[in-house]
Design a protein around this motif. Structure first.
Motif, PDB file in Angstrom:
ATOM      1  N   LEU A   1       0.871  -1.170   0.000  1.00 19.07           N
ATOM      2  CA  LEU A   1       0.000   0.000   0.000  1.00 19.07           C
ATOM      3  C   LEU A   1       0.910   1.223   0.000  1.00 19.07           C
ATOM      4  CD1 LEU A   1      -2.887   1.104   0.220  1.00 19.07           C
ATOM      5  CD2 LEU A   1      -2.636   1.014   2.696  1.00 19.07           C
ATOM      6  N   VAL A   2       0.720   2.100  -0.975  1.00 17.41           N
ATOM      7  CA  VAL A   2       1.599   3.256  -1.128  1.00 17.41           C
ATOM      8  C   VAL A   2       0.823   4.526  -0.854  1.00 17.41           C
ATOM      9  CG1 VAL A   2       3.047   4.549  -2.746  1.00 17.41           C
ATOM     10  CG2 VAL A   2       3.018   2.055  -2.820  1.00 17.41           C
ATOM     11  N   MET A   3       1.415   5.399  -0.037  1.00 15.12           N
ATOM     12  CA  MET A   3       0.820   6.705   0.227  1.00 15.12           C
ATOM     13  C   MET A   3       1.662   7.752  -0.491  1.00 15.12           C
ATOM     14  SD  MET A   3       0.282   8.847   3.767  1.00 15.12           S
ATOM     15  CE  MET A   3       2.013   9.175   4.027  1.00 15.12           C
ATOM     16  N   MET A   4       1.037   8.432  -1.430  1.00 15.11           N
ATOM     17  CA  MET A   4       1.693   9.544  -2.112  1.00 15.11           C
ATOM     18  C   MET A   4       0.630  10.558  -2.479  1.00 15.11           C
ATOM     19  SD  MET A   4       3.954   9.646  -5.570  1.00 15.11           S
ATOM     20  CE  MET A   4       4.463  11.216  -6.235  1.00 15.11           C
ATOM     21  N   ASP A   5       0.781  11.742  -1.982  1.00 22.40           N
ATOM     22  CA  ASP A   5      -0.143  12.821  -2.312  1.00 22.40           C
ATOM     23  C   ASP A   5       0.680  14.030  -2.703  1.00 22.40           C
ATOM     24  OD1 ASP A   5      -2.012  14.838  -2.475  1.00 22.40           O
ATOM     25  OD2 ASP A   5      -3.093  14.213  -0.689  1.00 22.40           O
ATOM     26  N   PRO A   6       0.759  14.333  -4.017  1.00 17.34           N
ATOM     27  CA  PRO A   6       1.620  15.422  -4.463  1.00 17.34           C
ATOM     28  C   PRO A   6       1.183  16.799  -3.971  1.00 17.34           C
ATOM     29  CG  PRO A   6       0.361  14.534  -6.303  1.00 17.34           C
ATOM     30  CD  PRO A   6       0.067  13.679  -5.108  1.00 17.34           C
ATOM     31  N   VAL A   7      -0.035  16.928  -3.496  1.00 16.46           N
ATOM     32  CA  VAL A   7      -0.530  18.224  -3.053  1.00 16.46           C
ATOM     33  C   VAL A   7      -0.326  18.424  -1.552  1.00 16.46           C
ATOM     34  CG1 VAL A   7      -2.587  19.670  -2.913  1.00 16.46           C
ATOM     35  CG2 VAL A   7      -2.231  18.218  -4.902  1.00 16.46           C
ATOM     36  N   MET A   8      -0.368  17.332  -0.801  1.00 13.50           N
ATOM     37  CA  MET A   8      -0.344  17.414   0.652  1.00 13.50           C
ATOM     38  C   MET A   8       1.041  17.762   1.184  1.00 13.50           C
ATOM     39  SD  MET A   8      -1.651  14.387   3.033  1.00 13.50           S
ATOM     40  CE  MET A   8      -0.761  13.986   4.483  1.00 13.50           C
ATOM     41  N   GLU A   9       1.089  18.621   2.189  1.00 14.44           N
ATOM     42  CA  GLU A   9       2.336  18.908   2.909  1.00 14.44           C
ATOM     43  C   GLU A   9       2.491  17.824   3.962  1.00 14.44           C
ATOM     44  OE1 GLU A   9       4.990  21.369   3.288  1.00 14.44           O
ATOM     45  OE2 GLU A   9       4.235  22.051   1.388  1.00 14.44           O
ATOM     46  N   PHE A  10       3.514  17.037   3.839  1.00 20.32           N
ATOM     47  CA  PHE A  10       3.732  15.986   4.818  1.00 20.32           C
ATOM     48  C   PHE A  10       4.380  16.555   6.066  1.00 20.32           C
ATOM     49  CE2 PHE A  10       3.469  13.458   0.961  1.00 20.32           C
ATOM     50  CZ  PHE A  10       2.593  12.473   1.377  1.00 20.32           C
ATOM     51  N   THR A  11       3.950  16.040   7.199  1.00 22.11           N
ATOM     52  CA  THR A  11       4.552  16.402   8.476  1.00 22.11           C
ATOM     53  C   THR A  11       4.890  15.109   9.209  1.00 22.11           C
ATOM     54  OG1 THR A  11       2.446  16.402   9.666  1.00 22.11           O
ATOM     55  CG2 THR A  11       3.113  18.484   8.625  1.00 22.11           C
ATOM     56  N   VAL A  12       5.678  15.234  10.237  1.00 17.89           N
ATOM     57  CA  VAL A  12       5.988  14.055  11.045  1.00 17.89           C
ATOM     58  C   VAL A  12       4.702  13.485  11.632  1.00 17.89           C
ATOM     59  CG1 VAL A  12       7.204  13.264  13.106  1.00 17.89           C
ATOM     60  CG2 VAL A  12       8.332  14.823  11.521  1.00 17.89           C
TER      61      VAL A  12
ATOM     62  N   THR B   1       1.683  13.577  10.298  1.00 16.09           N
ATOM     63  CA  THR B   1       0.979  12.867   9.234  1.00 16.09           C
ATOM     64  C   THR B   1       1.549  11.470   9.063  1.00 16.09           C
ATOM     65  OG1 THR B   1       0.677  14.952   8.054  1.00 16.09           O
ATOM     66  CG2 THR B   1       0.321  12.950   6.800  1.00 16.09           C
ATOM     67  N   LEU B   2       2.865  11.390   9.010  1.00 19.51           N
ATOM     68  CA  LEU B   2       3.512  10.086   8.841  1.00 19.51           C
ATOM     69  C   LEU B   2       3.252   9.178  10.034  1.00 19.51           C
ATOM     70  CD1 LEU B   2       6.934  11.005   7.260  1.00 19.51           C
ATOM     71  CD2 LEU B   2       5.024   9.843   6.183  1.00 19.51           C
ATOM     72  N   ARG B   3       3.377   9.723  11.215  1.00 18.13           N
ATOM     73  CA  ARG B   3       3.161   8.914  12.421  1.00 18.13           C
ATOM     74  C   ARG B   3       1.738   8.352  12.430  1.00 18.13           C
ATOM     75  NH1 ARG B   3       4.933  12.433  16.217  1.00 18.13           N
ATOM     76  NH2 ARG B   3       7.057  11.768  15.901  1.00 18.13           N
ATOM     77  N   HIS B   4       0.756   9.165  12.034  1.00 16.11           N
ATOM     78  CA  HIS B   4      -0.641   8.717  11.993  1.00 16.11           C
ATOM     79  C   HIS B   4      -0.825   7.601  10.972  1.00 16.11           C
ATOM     80  CE1 HIS B   4      -4.999   8.873  12.098  1.00 16.11           C
ATOM     81  NE2 HIS B   4      -4.989   8.973  10.778  1.00 16.11           N
TER      82      HIS B   4
END
Length: 162
Positions: free
Chosen positions: A67-78, A80-83
């Motif tokens: 399962l791959v998470m990639m969202d070119p619009v979203m600003e990733f934060t720590v 977000t990743l932890r969740h």
């Protein structure tokens, strides 16, 4: 209370001619395996990053369980990743340098290279190009074709000559 009985062992075996089969007992059923979750932190406006995303997509389409998470619009934060709880992170060198989006205990790898050569300071494995060897290969190719004069124009976009 009466002793517990195993329902599966108390049933008679199905008749060979009936074509019916009982499901396997719960102890013989493999538990569902959790999908491996990979976070792709790439810049969609960069051709190299889009090629990495395509390669990961090709792999995922031919191998089950990812399962791959990639969202070119979203600003990733720590946060977000932890969740999202990824099992691994693949990040572009530029995003990794800006955000340091690593999680303790989660394997991460950085792809790409920067013009200042500071990729190794990120503290995670870096897959990058060997620019010097690429230049040598190009030079050998042009020389083998009889060229004596050739040039390269590229590098920092802030350079006045690009």
């Amino acid at each position: 209370s009466p002793p517990a009985t195993n329902l599966w062992s108390s049933l008679p075996p199905p008749a060979e001619s009936s074509g019916l089969r009982l499901p396997p007992p719960p102890s013989k059923i493999r538990p569902m395996t959790r999908l491996k979750r990979i976070a792709l932190l790439l810049e969609s406006d960069m051709a190299f990053d889009r090629a990495i995303a395509r390669g990961v997509g090709d792999y995922v389409h031919t191998h089950k369980g990812w399962l791959v998470m990639m969202d070119p619009v979203m600003e990733f934060t720590v946060e977000t990743l932890r969740h999202w709880e990824p099992d691994g992170i693949i990040s572009s060198v530029n995003l990794a340098r800006r955000g340091g989006l690593c999680l303790p205990g989660v394997p991460a790898v950085v792809v790409g290279s920067s013009n200042d050569g500071q990729e190794q300071s990120l503290g995670v494995p870096v897959i990058s190009s060997n620019h010097l060897e690429i230049g040598r290969m190009a030079a050998r190719y042009f020389i083998s074709k009889g060229f004596k004069n050739f040039a390269f124009c590229g590098g920092l976009e802030s350079g006045g000559w690009c």
